[in-house]
Design a protein around this motif. Structure first.
Motif, mmCIF file in Angstrom:
data_model
loop_
_atom_site.group_PDB
_atom_site.id
_atom_site.type_symbol
_atom_site.label_atom_id
_atom_site.label_comp_id
_atom_site.label_asym_id
_atom_site.label_seq_id
_atom_site.Cartn_x
_atom_site.Cartn_y
_atom_site.Cartn_z
ATOM 1 N N ARG A 77 -51.307 8.433 -32.769
ATOM 2 C CA ARG A 77 -50.256 9.234 -32.132
ATOM 3 C C ARG A 77 -50.692 10.671 -31.911
ATOM 4 N N LEU A 78 -50.873 11.028 -30.663
ATOM 5 C CA LEU A 78 -51.224 12.402 -30.322
ATOM 6 C C LEU A 78 -49.931 13.204 -30.195
ATOM 7 N N THR A 79 -49.400 13.615 -31.326
ATOM 8 C CA THR A 79 -48.111 14.314 -31.365
ATOM 9 C C THR A 79 -48.242 15.711 -30.766
ATOM 10 N N PRO A 80 -47.121 16.377 -30.506
ATOM 11 C CA PRO A 80 -47.188 17.712 -29.912
ATOM 12 C C PRO A 80 -48.065 18.690 -30.693
ATOM 13 N N ILE A 81 -47.923 18.733 -31.999
ATOM 14 C CA ILE A 81 -48.758 19.650 -32.789
ATOM 15 C C ILE A 81 -50.223 19.322 -32.607
ATOM 16 N N ARG A 82 -50.533 18.058 -32.698
ATOM 17 C CA ARG A 82 -51.933 17.637 -32.634
ATOM 18 C C ARG A 82 -52.522 17.966 -31.281
ATOM 19 N N ARG A 83 -51.746 17.710 -30.254
ATOM 20 C CA ARG A 83 -52.222 18.019 -28.909
ATOM 21 C C ARG A 83 -52.411 19.531 -28.754
ATOM 22 N N ARG A 84 -51.458 20.265 -29.272
ATOM 23 C CA ARG A 84 -51.526 21.726 -29.135
ATOM 24 C C ARG A 84 -52.747 22.285 -29.860
ATOM 25 N N VAL A 85 -53.015 21.786 -31.062
ATOM 26 C CA VAL A 85 -54.178 22.268 -31.808
ATOM 27 C C VAL A 85 -55.458 21.920 -31.054
ATOM 28 N N LEU A 86 -55.471 20.731 -30.490
ATOM 29 C CA LEU A 86 -56.658 20.346 -29.715
ATOM 30 C C LEU A 86 -56.852 21.298 -28.528
ATOM 31 N N GLU A 87 -55.768 21.598 -27.830
ATOM 32 C CA GLU A 87 -55.851 22.537 -26.706
ATOM 33 C C GLU A 87 -56.364 23.902 -27.171
ATOM 34 N N LEU A 88 -55.819 24.361 -28.291
ATOM 35 C CA LEU A 88 -56.213 25.680 -28.792
ATOM 36 C C LEU A 88 -57.703 25.689 -29.119
ATOM 37 N N ILE A 89 -58.176 24.619 -29.710
ATOM 38 C CA ILE A 89 -59.593 24.538 -30.045
ATOM 39 C C ILE A 89 -60.428 24.585 -28.778
ATOM 40 N N TRP A 90 -59.884 23.998 -27.712
ATOM 41 C CA TRP A 90 -60.619 23.981 -26.447
ATOM 42 C C TRP A 90 -60.388 25.247 -25.612
ATOM 43 N N THR A 91 -59.738 26.231 -26.187
ATOM 44 C CA THR A 91 -59.535 27.493 -25.463
ATOM 45 C C THR A 91 -60.859 28.042 -24.954
ATOM 46 N N ASN A 92 -61.895 27.836 -25.736
ATOM 47 C CA ASN A 92 -63.224 28.289 -25.330
ATOM 48 C C ASN A 92 -64.259 27.429 -26.045
#
Ligand code: ZN
Ligand code: ZN
Ligand code: ZN
Ligand code: ZN
Lengths: 164, 164
Positions: B38-53
């Motif tokens: 389950r790619l929950t909202p928190i998990r997705r958000r953290v992944l996005e943040l990690i991919w910020t750069n």
DNA sequence: CGGCGCGCGTTATATTATTACATTCCGTCC
DNA sequence: GGACGGAATGTAATAATATAACGCGCGCCG
């Protein structure tokens, strides 16, 4: 007959460990004399403690170990000693464990690699020669100039595999 | 003309990074769908943040970054998301930095190796194929069964070397 | 409905490491 | 010998990283 060293990597359980310690300290004396570094009582003691066994030592365990000895037991005491020993090349830091092991100079020149046994928690230091070359090639292809290599391998040593 | 990718390792400064992010998230969706995770909202958000750069993210910086968003900002929030993403193979932990980077799957199968630039702080993930073989040989000689390889190389990427 | 497992919130605490400043030790120079 | 200066150590405080423990809510399944 005495057990053989296991290929020179992980020492046999029965090995003469006092010899490891004596050798390590003697080597440290030598290095410090040669390079005009000061192996003070704290530094020597921390080195000895690290060489208590072939398992990596945690900073706060070292700190605990010098309780009752005439040294300060505040964190900077041990971290300063560790920094000195690291700079002098007398110990290594195992990044994946936040812990420190004595350098046994098996890497000779070049970067070492570490085998970390999850069975007995011991660490063996190997010459990283072949690995270093492979790293160099991969880095070159990527246009990357290598400064420092960290190679830490987890698994099971021969002894622990036999036990299983 | 547009700058070329530098050998496919460190992306050129001008690269379309939004594409990196979109791709990473899409890949994560796919993986989770396939494996019933389950790619929950928190998990997705953290992944996005990690991919910020392409620089490694520290756990507490991620925590800081979700201030104002409708998530708890206590450490377990981010550590749990990180654990999930690590288990799912969507990110990697850089041991020598206590930090986390997105997995770009360049390692395909087998263990990756990481090039860490001390100039721009970016990390590139490479297939560790050749290195893995060399490690395997050295381990075999030492009678050691490999579980996990941690290979982290510090140095200067092509771009930063040119600047110097 | 009732139980169960997972994800998340919350609080507290553990572990690892550093900063800043005072003091002491030691070799060098006069 | 005494003054100086840099390195080593002591000390107090704090920063940075990570985990433990417990409870709640929700979806799923019997
Ligand atoms: Zn020994
Ligand atoms: Zn073992
Ligand atoms: Zn990008
Ligand atoms: Zn760079």
């Amino acid at each position: 007959m005495p057990e053989p060293m296991q290929n020179g990597a992980f020492p046999a359980p029965s090995h003469d460990h006092d010899r490891c310690v004596r050798q390590a300290v003697a080597h440290a004396e030598q290095v410090c004399a040669d390079r005009d570094l000061r192996l003070t009582p704290i530094r020597r003691r921390v080195l000895e403690l690290i060489w208590t066994n072939h398992q990596p030592s945690k900073a706060y365990d070292l700190l605990e170990a010098i309780r009752g000895e005439p040294f300060s037991t505040a964190p900077p005491t041990v971290y300063r000693a560790l920094d000195f020993l690291l700079d002098a090349g007398l110990i290594h830091r195992i990044e994946s464990l936040n812990a420190y092991v004595g350098c046994d100079a098996r890497h000779v020149a070049g970067s070492p690699m570490f085998l970390i046994c999850r069975g007995c928690d011991r660490v063996a230091e190997l010459p990283g020669t072949g690995v270093g070359k492979a790293i160099g090639r991969a880095a070159k292809r990527a246009g990357f100039a290598v400064d420092q290599e960290t190679v830490e391998i987890s698994g099971l040593c021969g002894g622990c595999a036999d036990d299983a």
